[in-house]
Design an enzyme around this catalytic site. Structure first.
Site, PDB file in Angstrom:
ATOM      1  N   HIS A   1      -1.177  10.675  -2.905  1.00  0.00           N
ATOM      2  CA  HIS A   1      -2.412  10.544  -2.229  1.00  0.00           C
ATOM      3  C   HIS A   1      -3.057  11.083  -2.163  1.00  0.00           C
ATOM      4  CE1 HIS A   1      -5.196   9.869   1.233  1.00  0.00           C
ATOM      5  NE2 HIS A   1      -5.265   8.278   0.494  1.00  0.00           N
TER       6      HIS A   1
ATOM      7  N   HIS B   1       0.745  -1.157   0.082  1.00  0.00           N
ATOM      8  CA  HIS B   1      -0.201  -0.202  -0.162  1.00  0.00           C
ATOM      9  C   HIS B   1       0.914   1.326  -0.089  1.00  0.00           C
ATOM     10  CE1 HIS B   1      -2.889   2.848   2.372  1.00  0.00           C
ATOM     11  NE2 HIS B   1      -3.956   2.581   1.072  1.00  0.00           N
TER      12      HIS B   1
HETATM   13  O1  G3P Z   1      -7.264   1.926  -2.498  1.00  0.00           O
HETATM   14  C1  G3P Z   1      -7.191   1.267  -1.172  1.00  0.00           C
HETATM   15  C2  G3P Z   1      -7.252   2.216   0.256  1.00  0.00           C
HETATM   16  O2  G3P Z   1      -5.618   2.536  -0.127  1.00  0.00           O
HETATM   17  C3  G3P Z   1      -8.210   3.022   0.126  1.00  0.00           C
HETATM   18  O3  G3P Z   1      -7.543   4.584   0.632  1.00  0.00           O
HETATM   19  O4  G3P Z   1      -7.019   6.343   1.172  1.00  0.00           O
HETATM   20  O5  G3P Z   1      -6.235   4.918   1.088  1.00  0.00           O
HETATM   21  O6  G3P Z   1      -6.431   5.092  -0.949  1.00  0.00           O
HETATM   22  P1  G3P Z   1      -6.853   5.487   0.502  1.00  0.00           P
HETATM   23 CA    CA Z   2      -5.692   3.941  -2.197  1.00  0.00          CA
END
Ligand code: G3P
Ligand code: CA
Length: 269
Positions: free
Chosen positions: A60, A18
């Site tokens: 992000h 992530h």
């Molecule tokens: O994409 C999965 C997760 O990353 C969604 O939340 O805010 O971390 O992009 P975010």
């Molecule tokens: Ca994401």
């Protein structure tokens, strides 16, 4: 049947790094993606924003403030301006235990640079962020994927690209532009997660799976999604106890800032 038919095949659980291995390096920098790769994450997760001059970058937030030394909206800055910024020092300040001198001065990467760096043997889990403020984002994404050979039948068959979004509109657009790209509908629940048969049947029209926040779902939610033949990749799972629980419930992958931990958990069984 083979002689080994008695041994059930272990279901595959995808390990999605992530924002890269973002517990250990500044999110969405080449250093974070490289670490995710080294820690054997199956996928590099990339959130997309678009610059004033139409370049897709890995970031992000819609603003520069949190993860760079710049300020203001991404859409109000050119790529050249964003390339001046330091996208690593904030991490050293915020996470001194993981700080490294080499993180200072890291640049915000473009999608193009990431795909060039890792090539078509790597797997990418790409999110269209804020598509409503970035018209043309989906076309640009497809064009960049194509440039690196990632929209070929072989690449898609081998799962090299997954596109995710909270925006159903963005996913429907991707689906219209190229129906062969597998899509994942992201979902967010602030209270106990529930998904109806109608919702699942609708998602099935355009996506291969759903990605809910992990902390508001339960075993029956996971089972219901799986019974509809959809994948389920919850986010963002950082503790081993949660990883084990979700695997036991039958998830088919998960997003984690700690791909090393998920790898260890997956080796336990
Ligand atoms: O994409 C999965 C997760 O990353 C969604 O939340 O805010 O971390 O992009 P975010
Ligand atoms: Ca994401």
């Amino acid at each position: 049947a083979t002689a080994h038919a008695a041994t059930p095949k272990k279901p595959q659980v995808l390990n999605v790094a992530h924002r890269g291995a973002s517990a250990y390096a500044p999110e969405h920098t080449m250093a974070s993606y490289e670490l995710g790769d080294k820690m054997k994450g199956d996928y590099i997760e990339i959130d997309l924003q678009m610059t004033k001059d139409g370049h897709l970058i890995a970031l992000h937030d819609e603003t520069l403030d949190r993860t760079t030394n710049g300020t203001g909206q991404v859409k109000d800055h050119t790529l050249a301006e964003i390339k001046q910024l330091d996208a690593g020092s904030w991490f050293n300040e915020q996470y001194p235990a993981y700080a490294k001198a080499e993180y200072k001065g890291l640049k915000v990467p473009t999608l193009d640079e990431v795909l060039k760096r890792f090539g078509k043997n790597k797997k990418y889990y790409i999110e269209t962020k804020a598509p409503d403020i970035y018209p043309g984002m989906e076309e640009k994404l497809l064009c960049t994927l194509k440039k690196y050979g990632l929209t070929s039948k072989k690449s898609l068959r081998n799962g090299h690209v997954l596109v995710q979004s909270f925006s159903q509109e963005s996913l429907l657009k991707m689906n219209r532009l190229n129906p062969d790209i597998p899509l994942v509908q992201l979902l967010w629940y602030d209270i106990s997660g529930h998904i109806s048969d109608e919702e699942l049947n609708e998602v099935k029209q355009y996506a291969v799976g759903v990605g809910p926040n992990f902390d508001k779902i339960d075993r029956s939610y996971v089972q219901k999604v799986r019974e509809h033949g959809l994948e389920i990749h919850p986010y963002t799972v950082n503790e081993k106890a949660d990883m084990r629980k979700l695997i036991d419930w039958g998830v088919t992958g998960m997003f984690t800032n700690h791909p090393d931990r998920l790898r260890e958990v997956l080796k336990e069984k």
